[in-house]
Design a protein around this motif. Sequence first.
Motif, PDB file in Angstrom:
ATOM      1  N   LEU A 138       8.843  -3.572  -2.859  1.00  0.00           N
ATOM      2  CA  LEU A 138       7.646  -4.215  -2.432  1.00  0.00           C
ATOM      3  C   LEU A 138       7.192  -5.356  -3.188  1.00  0.00           C
ATOM      4  O   LEU A 138       6.833  -6.433  -2.661  1.00  0.00           O
ATOM      5  N   PHE A 139       7.086  -4.866  -4.558  1.00  0.00           N
ATOM      6  CA  PHE A 139       6.714  -6.046  -5.361  1.00  0.00           C
ATOM      7  C   PHE A 139       7.620  -7.389  -5.185  1.00  0.00           C
ATOM      8  O   PHE A 139       7.123  -8.681  -5.125  1.00  0.00           O
ATOM      9  N   ALA A 140       9.042  -7.337  -5.101  1.00  0.00           N
ATOM     10  CA  ALA A 140       9.897  -8.309  -5.055  1.00  0.00           C
ATOM     11  C   ALA A 140       9.736  -9.128  -3.518  1.00  0.00           C
ATOM     12  O   ALA A 140       9.818 -10.388  -3.562  1.00  0.00           O
ATOM     13  N   LEU A 190       6.719  -9.330  -1.887  1.00  0.00           N
ATOM     14  CA  LEU A 190       5.575  -9.986  -1.968  1.00  0.00           C
ATOM     15  C   LEU A 190       5.745 -11.170  -3.150  1.00  0.00           C
ATOM     16  O   LEU A 190       5.133 -12.505  -2.531  1.00  0.00           O
ATOM     17  N   LYS A 191       6.443 -11.108  -4.074  1.00  0.00           N
ATOM     18  CA  LYS A 191       6.132 -11.901  -5.280  1.00  0.00           C
ATOM     19  C   LYS A 191       7.352 -12.988  -5.302  1.00  0.00           C
ATOM     20  O   LYS A 191       7.303 -14.091  -5.720  1.00  0.00           O
ATOM     21  N   GLU A 192       8.496 -12.383  -4.969  1.00  0.00           N
ATOM     22  CA  GLU A 192       9.871 -13.071  -5.219  1.00  0.00           C
ATOM     23  C   GLU A 192      10.657 -13.670  -3.757  1.00  0.00           C
ATOM     24  O   GLU A 192      11.783 -13.811  -3.803  1.00  0.00           O
ATOM     25  N   ASN A 193       9.823 -13.298  -2.674  1.00  0.00           N
ATOM     26  CA  ASN A 193      10.280 -13.568  -1.290  1.00  0.00           C
ATOM     27  C   ASN A 193      11.512 -12.741  -1.175  1.00  0.00           C
ATOM     28  O   ASN A 193      12.470 -13.282  -0.325  1.00  0.00           O
ATOM     29  N   GLY A 194      11.737 -11.353  -1.542  1.00  0.00           N
ATOM     30  CA  GLY A 194      12.772 -10.610  -1.515  1.00  0.00           C
ATOM     31  C   GLY A 194      12.525 -10.011  -0.051  1.00  0.00           C
ATOM     32  O   GLY A 194      11.667 -10.235   0.792  1.00  0.00           O
ATOM     33  N   PRO A 195      13.768  -9.071   0.327  1.00  0.00           N
ATOM     34  CA  PRO A 195      13.555  -8.624   1.567  1.00  0.00           C
ATOM     35  C   PRO A 195      12.686  -7.438   1.502  1.00  0.00           C
ATOM     36  O   PRO A 195      12.057  -6.873   0.375  1.00  0.00           O
ATOM     37  N   ALA A 196      12.316  -6.738   2.638  1.00  0.00           N
ATOM     38  CA  ALA A 196      11.426  -5.653   2.790  1.00  0.00           C
ATOM     39  C   ALA A 196      12.123  -4.567   2.318  1.00  0.00           C
ATOM     40  O   ALA A 196      13.309  -4.438   2.022  1.00  0.00           O
ATOM     41  N   PRO A 197      11.358  -3.618   1.828  1.00  0.00           N
ATOM     42  CA  PRO A 197      11.800  -2.451   1.061  1.00  0.00           C
ATOM     43  C   PRO A 197      12.689  -1.632   2.087  1.00  0.00           C
ATOM     44  O   PRO A 197      12.641  -1.887   3.256  1.00  0.00           O
ATOM     45  N   ALA A 198      13.656  -0.807   1.313  1.00  0.00           N
ATOM     46  CA  ALA A 198      14.534  -0.103   2.335  1.00  0.00           C
ATOM     47  C   ALA A 198      13.897   1.076   2.619  1.00  0.00           C
ATOM     48  O   ALA A 198      12.857   1.632   1.991  1.00  0.00           O
ATOM     49  N   GLU A 221       7.323  -3.525   5.716  1.00  0.00           N
ATOM     50  CA  GLU A 221       7.882  -4.843   6.242  1.00  0.00           C
ATOM     51  C   GLU A 221       6.817  -5.407   6.973  1.00  0.00           C
ATOM     52  O   GLU A 221       6.648  -6.666   6.921  1.00  0.00           O
ATOM     53  N   VAL A 222       5.797  -4.831   7.515  1.00  0.00           N
ATOM     54  CA  VAL A 222       4.628  -5.233   8.416  1.00  0.00           C
ATOM     55  C   VAL A 222       3.773  -5.984   7.276  1.00  0.00           C
ATOM     56  O   VAL A 222       3.143  -7.012   7.787  1.00  0.00           O
ATOM     57  N   LEU A 223       3.873  -5.832   6.053  1.00  0.00           N
ATOM     58  CA  LEU A 223       3.185  -6.795   5.253  1.00  0.00           C
ATOM     59  C   LEU A 223       3.820  -7.774   4.634  1.00  0.00           C
ATOM     60  O   LEU A 223       3.192  -8.525   3.762  1.00  0.00           O
ATOM     61  N   GLU A 224       4.959  -8.310   5.201  1.00  0.00           N
ATOM     62  CA  GLU A 224       5.565  -9.559   4.880  1.00  0.00           C
ATOM     63  C   GLU A 224       4.584 -10.739   4.972  1.00  0.00           C
ATOM     64  O   GLU A 224       4.569 -11.749   3.851  1.00  0.00           O
ATOM     65  N   PRO A 225       3.598 -10.835   5.759  1.00  0.00           N
ATOM     66  CA  PRO A 225       2.799 -12.113   5.943  1.00  0.00           C
ATOM     67  C   PRO A 225       1.892 -12.386   4.568  1.00  0.00           C
ATOM     68  O   PRO A 225       1.253 -13.114   4.620  1.00  0.00           O
ATOM     69  N   ARG A 246       2.590 -12.258   1.789  1.00  0.00           N
ATOM     70  CA  ARG A 246       3.339 -12.845   0.427  1.00  0.00           C
ATOM     71  C   ARG A 246       2.551 -14.228   0.163  1.00  0.00           C
ATOM     72  O   ARG A 246       2.332 -14.493  -1.069  1.00  0.00           O
ATOM     73  N   ASP A 247       1.835 -14.997   1.181  1.00  0.00           N
ATOM     74  CA  ASP A 247       1.105 -16.227   0.776  1.00  0.00           C
ATOM     75  C   ASP A 247      -0.234 -15.726   0.141  1.00  0.00           C
ATOM     76  O   ASP A 247      -0.831 -16.818  -0.065  1.00  0.00           O
ATOM     77  N   TYR A 248      -0.752 -14.657   0.066  1.00  0.00           N
ATOM     78  CA  TYR A 248      -2.089 -14.129  -0.194  1.00  0.00           C
ATOM     79  C   TYR A 248      -2.179 -13.249  -1.562  1.00  0.00           C
ATOM     80  O   TYR A 248      -2.000 -12.167  -1.318  1.00  0.00           O
ATOM     81  N   LYS A 249      -1.749 -14.036  -2.346  1.00  0.00           N
ATOM     82  CA  LYS A 249      -1.595 -13.414  -3.871  1.00  0.00           C
ATOM     83  C   LYS A 249      -2.953 -12.690  -4.166  1.00  0.00           C
ATOM     84  O   LYS A 249      -2.508 -11.655  -4.914  1.00  0.00           O
ATOM     85  N   ASN A 250      -3.911 -12.919  -3.891  1.00  0.00           N
ATOM     86  CA  ASN A 250      -4.981 -12.079  -4.247  1.00  0.00           C
ATOM     87  C   ASN A 250      -5.192 -10.897  -3.524  1.00  0.00           C
ATOM     88  O   ASN A 250      -5.838  -9.964  -3.778  1.00  0.00           O
ATOM     89  N   ARG A 251      -4.216 -10.438  -2.737  1.00  0.00           N
ATOM     90  CA  ARG A 251      -4.276  -9.143  -1.908  1.00  0.00           C
ATOM     91  C   ARG A 251      -2.817  -8.292  -2.452  1.00  0.00           C
ATOM     92  O   ARG A 251      -2.936  -7.100  -2.195  1.00  0.00           O
ATOM     93  N   HIS A 252      -2.107  -8.968  -3.343  1.00  0.00           N
ATOM     94  CA  HIS A 252      -0.927  -8.141  -3.861  1.00  0.00           C
ATOM     95  C   HIS A 252      -1.312  -6.909  -4.565  1.00  0.00           C
ATOM     96  O   HIS A 252      -0.794  -5.933  -4.235  1.00  0.00           O
ATOM     97  N   ALA A 253      -2.248  -7.022  -5.415  1.00  0.00           N
ATOM     98  CA  ALA A 253      -2.786  -5.772  -6.445  1.00  0.00           C
ATOM     99  C   ALA A 253      -3.184  -4.724  -5.465  1.00  0.00           C
ATOM    100  O   ALA A 253      -2.699  -3.542  -5.323  1.00  0.00           O
ATOM    101  N   SER A 254      -3.791  -4.889  -4.525  1.00  0.00           N
ATOM    102  CA  SER A 254      -4.357  -4.013  -3.334  1.00  0.00           C
ATOM    103  C   SER A 254      -3.211  -3.374  -2.598  1.00  0.00           C
ATOM    104  O   SER A 254      -3.225  -2.002  -2.466  1.00  0.00           O
ATOM    105  N   ILE A 255      -2.323  -4.212  -2.344  1.00  0.00           N
ATOM    106  CA  ILE A 255      -0.885  -3.738  -1.455  1.00  0.00           C
ATOM    107  C   ILE A 255      -0.155  -2.690  -2.398  1.00  0.00           C
ATOM    108  O   ILE A 255       0.235  -1.632  -1.696  1.00  0.00           O
ATOM    109  N   LEU A 256      -0.175  -2.838  -3.597  1.00  0.00           N
ATOM    110  CA  LEU A 256       0.536  -2.130  -4.629  1.00  0.00           C
ATOM    111  C   LEU A 256      -0.173  -0.901  -5.149  1.00  0.00           C
ATOM    112  O   LEU A 256       0.376   0.098  -5.741  1.00  0.00           O
ATOM    113  N   LEU A 257      -1.607  -0.574  -4.909  1.00  0.00           N
ATOM    114  CA  LEU A 257      -2.212   0.431  -5.545  1.00  0.00           C
ATOM    115  C   LEU A 257      -1.808   1.630  -5.134  1.00  0.00           C
ATOM    116  O   LEU A 257      -1.611   2.618  -6.013  1.00  0.00           O
TER     117      LEU A 257
END
Length: 149
Positions: A95-97, A99-107, A114-118, A120-131
């Motif tokens: 998930l980190f990859a 969001l942060k590295e334009n990696g593929p969706a988690p397996a 994968e629904v959270l791919e959009p 990526r461009d909202y870095k201020n939301r990444h920490a919340s997504i990883l909680l």
Amino acid sequence: MSDTDLIKLYSARILALTTEIPHTARLTAPTASAKKRAPLCGSNVTVDIQVNDGVIIDFGQDVKACALGQAAASVIGSNIIGRTEAEVQKGRDELFAMLKENGPAPAAPFDGLEVLEPARDYKNRHASILLAFDATLDALAQARDAASA
């Protein structure tokens, strides 16, 4: 952020996931608990786990997060029981990859993220997504440490 960007970010599927968060009751006798907070937005997730032989056998979560953090907690909660620390770490790393590295969706089993791919461009939301992953990993580390003590 334009209206089109907001619609893309908060898609119908993301919003549906926020209403489907599983395991929302805290456990009465957890093996371990952990709370994580995203300082930028104030989102927080508290996780309780029961572990047997390194495998999550029960899970509870209290999610106070934005729609993106809730959607992530929904997918994670739906797939967390039966997982080991290594599997949870792998899902978090993927998930980190994404969001942060334009990696593929988690397996699988976390491929629903994968629904959270959009986001990526909202870095201020990444920490919340990883909680939810971060709190679960903290709880798993506590459980592992207690088992080896």
